[in-house]
Design an enzyme around this catalytic site. Structure first.
Site, mmCIF file in Angstrom:
data_model
loop_
_atom_site.group_PDB
_atom_site.id
_atom_site.type_symbol
_atom_site.label_atom_id
_atom_site.label_comp_id
_atom_site.label_asym_id
_atom_site.label_seq_id
_atom_site.Cartn_x
_atom_site.Cartn_y
_atom_site.Cartn_z
ATOM 1 N N CYS A 11 0.909 -1.608 -0.295
ATOM 2 C CA CYS A 11 0.136 -0.028 0.050
ATOM 3 C C CYS A 11 0.931 1.406 -0.090
ATOM 4 O O CYS A 11 1.813 1.393 0.528
ATOM 5 C CB CYS A 11 -0.893 0.486 1.054
ATOM 6 S SG CYS A 11 -1.323 1.684 1.661
ATOM 7 N N GLY A 12 0.539 2.212 -1.302
ATOM 8 C CA GLY A 12 1.681 3.079 -0.754
ATOM 9 C C GLY A 12 1.269 4.316 0.425
ATOM 10 O O GLY A 12 2.312 4.746 0.656
#
Length: 114
Positions: A11-12
């Site tokens: 997840c960024g």
């Protein structure tokens, strides 16, 4: 200061929040990959309570089958049970410090507890 992040490396937003924590002087970071080591039901309930949000506020809809399961309108106990059974339903990242807990979406919310 100690900080614990419930993190998903794919997840960024989670990676960016972890970066903020790691760059901050004096912050000792513990990283928990919650998909591999999910929090207990009790811990998850405590995190949401300390963050001042409900389990439904911490429910991840995007990329999950939460809607098909009818979770968006479900009660807190049902949602917590589902999250413990299938941690992909936990929105990330959650960060806990001695100053509180935040669901760090956007990543800058972590600043509130540093």
């Amino acid at each position: 200061m100690k900080a614990t992040i419930w993190h998903n490396p794919k997840c960024g937003t989670s990676r960016n929040t972890l970066g903020i924590l790691q760059e901050r002087d004096g912050v000792d970071v513990t990283v928990v990959e919650y998909l591999k080591e999910p929090p207990t039901r009790e811990k998850l309930a405590q995190l949401y309570a300390d963050a001042g949000i409900s389990p439904s506020d911490g429910l991840r809809l995007r990329g999950t089958d939460a809607e098909e399961r009818g979770l968006p309108g479900a009660d807190a106990d049902t949602i917590l049970d589902a999250m413990v059974a299938d941690p992909i339903l936990i929105e990330r990242p959650l960060v806990e410090t001695e100053k509180g807990v935040r669901l760090c979406r956007p990543k800058e919310k972590v600043e509130e507890i540093l």
